[in-house]
Design a protein around this motif. Structure first.
Motif, short mmCIF file in Angstrom:
data_model
loop_
_atom_site.label_atom_id
_atom_site.label_comp_id
_atom_site.label_asym_id
_atom_site.label_seq_id
_atom_site.Cartn_x
_atom_site.Cartn_y
_atom_site.Cartn_z
N GLY A 152 0.81 -1.21 0.00
CA GLY A 152 0.00 0.00 0.00
C GLY A 152 0.85 1.26 0.00
O GLY A 152 0.40 2.33 -0.41
N ASP A 182 -6.55 0.85 -3.85
CA ASP A 182 -7.47 1.39 -2.84
C ASP A 182 -8.28 2.56 -3.39
O ASP A 182 -9.47 2.70 -3.12
N GLY A 195 -8.02 -3.31 -2.39
CA GLY A 195 -7.34 -4.28 -3.25
C GLY A 195 -8.08 -5.60 -3.38
O GLY A 195 -8.40 -6.04 -4.50
N ASP A 199 -9.91 -7.05 -6.80
CA ASP A 199 -9.43 -8.34 -7.29
C ASP A 199 -10.60 -9.33 -7.47
O ASP A 199 -10.74 -9.98 -8.52
N GLY A 296 1.32 -6.58 0.29
CA GLY A 296 -0.11 -6.89 0.21
C GLY A 296 -0.60 -7.25 -1.19
O GLY A 296 -1.44 -8.15 -1.35
N ASN A 300 -2.61 -10.69 -4.91
CA ASN A 300 -3.50 -10.50 -6.06
C ASN A 300 -3.51 -11.71 -7.00
O ASN A 300 -2.46 -12.21 -7.41
N ASP A 328 0.44 -7.20 5.85
CA ASP A 328 1.30 -6.90 7.00
C ASP A 328 1.14 -7.94 8.09
O ASP A 328 0.01 -8.29 8.47
O1 KG4 Z 1 1.72 -4.81 2.63
P1 KG4 Z 1 0.41 -4.26 3.04
O2 KG4 Z 1 -0.45 -5.10 3.94
O3 KG4 Z 1 0.59 -2.89 3.75
C1 KG4 Z 1 1.56 -1.96 3.42
O4 KG4 Z 1 2.74 -2.16 3.79
O5 KG4 Z 1 1.17 -1.01 2.72
O6 KG4 Z 1 -0.38 -3.91 1.70
C2 KG4 Z 1 -1.66 -3.41 1.76
C3 KG4 Z 1 -2.11 -3.13 0.34
C4 KG4 Z 1 -3.44 -2.38 0.30
O7 KG4 Z 1 -3.29 -1.29 -0.59
C5 KG4 Z 1 -4.42 -3.43 -0.25
O8 KG4 Z 1 -5.48 -2.87 -0.97
C6 KG4 Z 1 -3.49 -4.24 -1.13
O9 KG4 Z 1 -2.30 -4.35 -0.37
N1 KG4 Z 1 -4.03 -5.58 -1.42
C7 KG4 Z 1 -4.34 -6.02 -2.67
C8 KG4 Z 1 -4.87 -7.33 -2.53
N2 KG4 Z 1 -4.85 -7.65 -1.19
C9 KG4 Z 1 -4.32 -6.56 -0.55
N3 KG4 Z 1 -4.23 -5.41 -3.86
C10 KG4 Z 1 -4.62 -6.10 -4.95
N4 KG4 Z 1 -5.15 -7.35 -4.88
C11 KG4 Z 1 -5.29 -8.00 -3.71
N5 KG4 Z 1 -5.80 -9.23 -3.66
#
Ligand code: KG4
Ligand code: ZN
Length: 366
Positions: A152, A182, A195, A199, A296, A300, A328
């Protein structure tokens, strides 16, 4: 009942960089004995994004029970631990401070080693976690692995010379890919976090229904850009801005389910293609046998299947985290900390939280 002894070093990890309060116990960098994650999505969803003050307060309320649960599920006590690790950068400063202060207080009062970890580098370690045959670090290979972190807050490409020695070779010049997801979800009225919703919906849509831009930047560039894609989707869904630039001809509420799914699928095609273009360029430029992926967005479905196809086409190993280690979590923090433990790289009580990653540019030891 007697348990097999835990693998060592046995490390309690703490993660509070954004809106998940997490703690985990990991042995020898890869054996995950517990992985407790208390999300705050319910607290932030009505604002369409994370509210930093609410996040810090929620971390404060949750950190002690989450740590207690992580130890309990692992069948461990503080006396069994070798160290306490914490993600102390990058992230929201108030959130990071809660985890960092808790880790320092616990380590000091229990006479344990303290290890600060960079959250971004920890995302790269997440694909080594687990108990399966695939677990464990990639070592002994002639070429440095390539790494892709898609979250994110970050979208970066790395050469991974070692678990604590990474080199940034590309990064986003504006939004992170998860942030674009997002925003797309907000535009399409799908709520937060967006996300996973985009997806899911994309699976029901036609990914060629709309032609959305795939950023390539210069011919040689390994950097990413996602703000143009975000704006293109906004204009296609809502029409042109009126007057102040904040009002639009229409909003996403008038879309049919079919239209919404087509937009989600078309957005997903453009976003994932933009990632794959740069991954391919990096593989063309650097000899690498392995690609490590984390963050995150590595959850996907389209990205995972395109990376699978890439692994076959290029005859390389692509290591993706288990679903529970994409978002995370603290297992990746405790996992990466084992490398610092083995290297004798401990922190003292002056460890501070920082909004910036230690791996923003160039090659650095972390
Ligand atoms: O790594 P993370 O949990 O937190 C950060 O370090 O930012 O990533 C969160 C991000 C969010 O923007 C969320 O919408 C995205 O990962 N995300 C996805 C999916 N699952 C989580 N984006 C696209 N497809 C997914 N299945
Ligand atoms: Zn993250």
């Amino acid at each position: 009942m007697t348990h097999a002894p835990h693998a060592r070093p046995l490390i309690l990890g703490i993660e509070t960089s954004c809106d998940e309060t997490a703690a985990a116990v990991v042995g020898d960098g890869t054996h995950v004995y517990s992985n407790v994650i208390a999300t705050q999505h319910d607290l932030h969803s009505r604002y369409g994004g994370v509210v930093p003050e609410i996040a810090s307060r929620a971390h404060l309320e949750r950190i002690v029970p989450v740590v207690r649960d992580a130890l309990g599920e692992a069948g461990a006590t503080f006396d069994d631990l070798d160290a306490i690790a914490v993600a102390h950068r990058p992230g929201l400063i108030g959130s990071l401070l809660v985890g960092t202060s808790a880790a320092k207080a616990l380590a000091w009062s229990r006479g344990l080693k303290l290890i600060g970890v960079d959250h971004i580098v920890a995302h790269l370690h997440a694909c080594h976690l687990g108990a399966g045959p695939d677990a464990g670090e990639t070592t002994g290979q002639p070429n440095p692995a390539l790494g892709l972190v898609v979250s994110g807050g970050h979208t970066s490409l790395f050469r991974v010379h070692g678990p604590l020695d990474v080199e940034v070779i590309g990064r986003t010049i504006d939004d992170a890919v998860g942030e674009a997801y997002d925003k797309a979800a907000v535009i399409l009225g799908l709520g937060y976090p967006g996300g996973p919703a985009v997806d899911r919906l994309a699976a029901a849509g036609d990914d060629h229904a709309h032609d959305l831009p795939v950023s390539r930047l210069g011919r040689e560039s390994l950097d990413f850009s996602f703000s143009g894609l975000k704006t293109a989707l906004l204009y296609k869904v809502c029409g042109q801005p009126l007057g102040s630039g904040k009002q639009f001809e229409r909003d996403g509420s008038a879309l049919t389910d079919r239209q919404r799914a087509d937009f989600a699928a078309s957005f997903q095609r453009a976003a994932v293609t933009a990632l794959m273009v740069k991954v391919n360029r990096a593989l063309d430029r650097f000899d690498a046998d392995t690609l490590l992926v984390g963050g995150g967005v590595s959850a996907n479905s389209r990205l995972r299947s395109e990376l699978d196809a890439l692994a076959r086409a290029r005859n390389i190993t692509v290591r993706l985290p288990a679903p529970e280690h994409c978002l995370d979590n603290a297992a990746m923090i405790a996992g990466l900390a084992a490398a610092r433990y083995r290297a004798g790289m401990f922190d003292d009580w002056t460890l501070t939280a920082s909004t910036r990653s230690g791996v923003a540019t160039g090659r650095v030891a972390v």
